[in-house]
Motif scaffolding. Structure first.
Motif, PDB file in Angstrom:
ATOM      1  N   GLN A  30      39.749  36.617  33.264  1.00 58.27           N
ATOM      2  CA  GLN A  30      38.896  37.503  34.048  1.00 58.27           C
ATOM      3  C   GLN A  30      38.905  38.924  33.503  1.00 58.27           C
ATOM      4  O   GLN A  30      37.860  39.592  33.454  1.00 58.27           O
ATOM      5  CB  GLN A  30      39.350  37.500  35.508  1.00 58.27           C
ATOM      6  CG  GLN A  30      39.059  36.193  36.230  1.00 58.27           C
ATOM      7  CD  GLN A  30      37.578  35.886  36.265  1.00 58.27           C
ATOM      8  OE1 GLN A  30      37.059  35.217  35.357  1.00 58.27           O
ATOM      9  NE2 GLN A  30      36.896  36.365  37.271  1.00 58.27           N
ATOM     10  N   ARG A  31      40.071  39.389  33.081  1.00 61.90           N
ATOM     11  CA  ARG A  31      40.142  40.733  32.495  1.00 61.90           C
ATOM     12  C   ARG A  31      39.315  40.823  31.228  1.00 61.90           C
ATOM     13  O   ARG A  31      38.564  41.784  31.025  1.00 61.90           O
ATOM     14  CB  ARG A  31      41.605  41.089  32.202  1.00 61.90           C
ATOM     15  CG  ARG A  31      41.787  42.417  31.473  1.00 61.90           C
ATOM     16  CD  ARG A  31      43.243  42.680  31.132  1.00 61.90           C
ATOM     17  NE  ARG A  31      43.826  41.634  30.305  1.00 61.90           N
ATOM     18  CZ  ARG A  31      43.617  41.523  28.984  1.00 61.90           C
ATOM     19  NH1 ARG A  31      42.823  42.391  28.367  1.00 61.90           N
ATOM     20  NH2 ARG A  31      44.206  40.567  28.308  1.00 61.90           N
ATOM     21  N   ASP A 201      28.299  34.396  34.103  1.00 54.40           N
ATOM     22  CA  ASP A 201      29.483  33.538  34.011  1.00 54.40           C
ATOM     23  C   ASP A 201      30.563  34.134  33.127  1.00 54.40           C
ATOM     24  O   ASP A 201      31.456  33.434  32.674  1.00 54.40           O
ATOM     25  CB  ASP A 201      29.097  32.149  33.515  1.00 54.40           C
ATOM     26  CG  ASP A 201      28.327  32.194  32.204  1.00 54.40           C
ATOM     27  OD1 ASP A 201      27.772  33.258  31.875  1.00 54.40           O
ATOM     28  OD2 ASP A 201      28.269  31.170  31.506  1.00 54.40           O
ATOM     29  N   GLY A 202      30.491  35.447  32.875  1.00 54.89           N
ATOM     30  CA  GLY A 202      31.510  36.118  32.083  1.00 54.89           C
ATOM     31  C   GLY A 202      31.028  36.427  30.681  1.00 54.89           C
ATOM     32  O   GLY A 202      30.169  35.740  30.132  1.00 54.89           O
ATOM     33  N   GLY A 203      31.590  37.450  30.070  1.00 47.84           N
ATOM     34  CA  GLY A 203      31.156  37.859  28.744  1.00 47.84           C
ATOM     35  C   GLY A 203      29.914  38.724  28.808  1.00 47.84           C
ATOM     36  O   GLY A 203      29.463  39.157  29.874  1.00 47.84           O
ATOM     37  N   MET A 340      34.190  28.945  47.484  1.00 51.34           N
ATOM     38  CA  MET A 340      33.197  29.949  47.095  1.00 51.34           C
ATOM     39  C   MET A 340      33.824  31.296  46.755  1.00 51.34           C
ATOM     40  O   MET A 340      33.111  32.218  46.372  1.00 51.34           O
ATOM     41  CB  MET A 340      32.197  30.143  48.244  1.00 51.34           C
ATOM     42  CG  MET A 340      31.375  28.906  48.567  1.00 51.34           C
ATOM     43  SD  MET A 340      30.229  28.489  47.244  1.00 51.34           S
ATOM     44  CE  MET A 340      29.088  29.868  47.352  1.00 51.34           C
ATOM     45  N   THR A 341      35.123  31.427  46.906  1.00 51.79           N
ATOM     46  CA  THR A 341      35.747  32.737  46.746  1.00 51.79           C
ATOM     47  C   THR A 341      35.925  33.112  45.277  1.00 51.79           C
ATOM     48  O   THR A 341      36.149  32.256  44.422  1.00 51.79           O
ATOM     49  CB  THR A 341      37.116  32.779  47.443  1.00 51.79           C
ATOM     50  OG1 THR A 341      37.967  31.766  46.881  1.00 51.79           O
ATOM     51  CG2 THR A 341      36.956  32.522  48.934  1.00 51.79           C
ATOM     52  N   TRP A 342      35.832  34.405  45.020  1.00 48.86           N
ATOM     53  CA  TRP A 342      35.978  34.937  43.660  1.00 48.86           C
ATOM     54  C   TRP A 342      37.375  34.688  43.112  1.00 48.86           C
ATOM     55  O   TRP A 342      37.555  34.482  41.918  1.00 48.86           O
ATOM     56  CB  TRP A 342      35.670  36.430  43.680  1.00 48.86           C
ATOM     57  CG  TRP A 342      35.742  37.089  42.339  1.00 48.86           C
ATOM     58  CD1 TRP A 342      36.778  37.798  41.822  1.00 48.86           C
ATOM     59  CD2 TRP A 342      34.716  37.100  41.338  1.00 48.86           C
ATOM     60  NE1 TRP A 342      36.482  38.255  40.560  1.00 48.86           N
ATOM     61  CE2 TRP A 342      35.216  37.843  40.237  1.00 48.86           C
ATOM     62  CE3 TRP A 342      33.432  36.574  41.262  1.00 48.86           C
ATOM     63  CZ2 TRP A 342      34.483  38.063  39.092  1.00 48.86           C
ATOM     64  CZ3 TRP A 342      32.698  36.792  40.110  1.00 48.86           C
ATOM     65  CH2 TRP A 342      33.217  37.522  39.045  1.00 48.86           C
ATOM     66  N   ALA A 347      35.485  28.325  41.572  1.00 43.77           N
ATOM     67  CA  ALA A 347      34.150  28.894  41.693  1.00 43.77           C
ATOM     68  C   ALA A 347      33.601  29.313  40.328  1.00 43.77           C
ATOM     69  O   ALA A 347      32.398  29.183  40.061  1.00 43.77           O
ATOM     70  CB  ALA A 347      34.184  30.093  42.643  1.00 43.77           C
ATOM     71  N   HIS A 348      34.473  29.767  39.441  1.00 44.62           N
ATOM     72  CA  HIS A 348      34.040  30.210  38.113  1.00 44.62           C
ATOM     73  C   HIS A 348      33.735  29.003  37.213  1.00 44.62           C
ATOM     74  O   HIS A 348      32.841  29.076  36.365  1.00 44.62           O
ATOM     75  CB  HIS A 348      35.114  31.104  37.506  1.00 44.62           C
ATOM     76  CG  HIS A 348      35.363  32.342  38.309  1.00 44.62           C
ATOM     77  ND1 HIS A 348      34.718  33.537  38.069  1.00 44.62           N
ATOM     78  CD2 HIS A 348      36.173  32.564  39.385  1.00 44.62           C
ATOM     79  CE1 HIS A 348      35.126  34.445  38.944  1.00 44.62           C
ATOM     80  NE2 HIS A 348      36.010  33.879  39.746  1.00 44.62           N
TER      81      HIS A 348
END
Length: 396
Positions: A30-31, A201-203, A340-342, A347-348
């Motif tokens: 995530q970071r 979705d990241g990046g 559904m939580t982050w 969820a990811h």
């Protein structure tokens, strides 16, 4: 994946699994995904040192793999860890360079394999959707140079890339396969501007705007007007990679859901003991095996003749699109509101599976391709059979 891997492939898979588990946990992911570059250059170099990038390319091009099985093994593990480093761009751009690039162009590939450089593939355009031959970007010959004009859409890791493999039309008809050429575009080329943004979705991705970008004649990759075959084969590797990545993400989401059903208790018993939920999980287990079989088949067909290759790749991409969406919905629903939580990794994974369906063609697009190439195969078979059954006219 459950197919006959070589010892080297098994070792690579085990090494990647350990590295991602120990060094690429969800918090680290995530970071990195939310960082300014959308990936970590130090981590990219470490993947290069592990051999994960080199496994995507044949020994004659500086790697030590390059088969469909090698690609599938690497990307399945990347999918399990939701890795955001620029593997897909490296694979597709690198495959184009290895298929048709000059020795000078392939020198970039060596840097990519070592994790010292980042290459991106710029093909999709705002109006192209999934049509492979729909290229509106133009390349005009001006003396000994090429002048490129156009826009490329959603280029992954474009802001941090050192160079791009770009498709452009060197002959008039917009949707024709003939007339497409590929070029190596350095990041610092005058006339190139970027508009970057984070991906859902990241990046990160970016739009590339080419305004009178002038490149030397040596920037052309392969013969002029004949880039479609290289483009199709390179993107075919990308389709396999995304399918294997989806498989890895689906395996992780399924395992997390199974563990949740075993530990979450209601009415004094684990909810996994409820028969209705057991049936839903059994259906997902069958779907997962079907997906695994489709990816194995696509990996085996990567070097097959065109019709068989493209049909197997489209079958895999359609399968992961359809089943991935279903597994995502079921996994979230079986978790309940927490799904559904982050903060929950599930969820990811669900989000990534949905987005994979929209990369390099969604399930509907690949179903249509599967049908079209099936007709080509049937016509070829019928023609062969007709030739074999035609009575000989030669005198006895």
């Amino acid at each position: 994946m459950n197919f006959a891997l070589t010892d080297e492939q098994r070792m690579l898979g085990d090494t990647l699994a350990r590295f991602i588990a120990e060094q690429y946990g969800f918090a680290t992911r995530q970071r990195i995904a939310c960082s300014p570059d959308g990936f970590d250059r130090t981590m990219w170099r470490r993947f290069g040192e592990l051999g994960a990038i080199g496994a995507l390319f044949a020994p004659e091009h500086g790697g030590f793999g390059g088969t469909g099985d090698d690609i599938a093994v690497v990307f399945e593990h990347l999918g399990r860890g939701l890795v955001v480093e620029p593997f897909l761009g490296a694979l597709v751009a690198g495959r184009a360079l290895s298929l048709a690039g000059t020795a000078e162009q392939r020198a970039w590939l060596a840097r990519v394999i070592d994790g010292e450089a980042v290459a991106a593939f710029a093909h999709g355009e705002p109006d192209s959707r999934y049509a492979l031959a729909r290229v509106a970007t133009t390349a005009t010959r001006i003396g000994e140079s090429w002048r490129l004009n156009g826009t490329k859409a959603v280029v992954l890791c474009a802001e941090a890339a050192d160079g791009y493999v770009v498709s452009a039309r060197t002959r008039a008809a917009v949707d024709a396969e003939h007339g497409i050429s590929l070029f190596w575009l350095p990041r610092d080329a005058p006339g190139l501007t970027l508009r970057g943004y984070p991906l859902i979705d990241g990046g990160r991705g970016a739009e590339l705007f080419l305004r009178d970008v002038t490149l030397p004649a040596s920037a052309l990759i392969g013969p002029k007007d004949e880039g479609f075959e290289t483009l199709e084969r390179a993107l075919g590797c990308g389709v396999l990679a995304l399918s294997a990545e989806a498989l890895g993400a689906m395996e992780t989401a399924f395992a997390a859901t199974l563990e949740y059903l075993r530990t979450r208790r209601q009415f004094g018993v684990p909810i996994g003991s409820f028969q209705a939920l057991q049936h839903r999980m059994a259906d997902l287990a069958i779907d997962l095996e079907q997906t695994r079989s489709a990816v194995i088949n696509a990996a085996a067909a990567l070097d097959a003749p065109r019709a068989a290759r493209e049909r197997a790749l489209s079958a895999a991409k359609h399968t992961v699109g359809h089943i991935g969406a279903r597994l995502s919905r079921e996994a979230v629903q079986l978790h309940g509101g927490i799904g559904m939580t982050w903060e929950l990794p599930l969820a990811h994974y669900a989000k990534r599976l949905v987005m994979i369906d929209h990369q390099l063609g969604d399930e509907d697009h690949h179903l249509a391709r599967y049908i079209a190439f099936g007709r080509v195969s049937n016509q070829a078979t019928e023609a062969t059979e007709a030739t074999e059954t035609t009575p000989s006219t030669q005198p006895r």
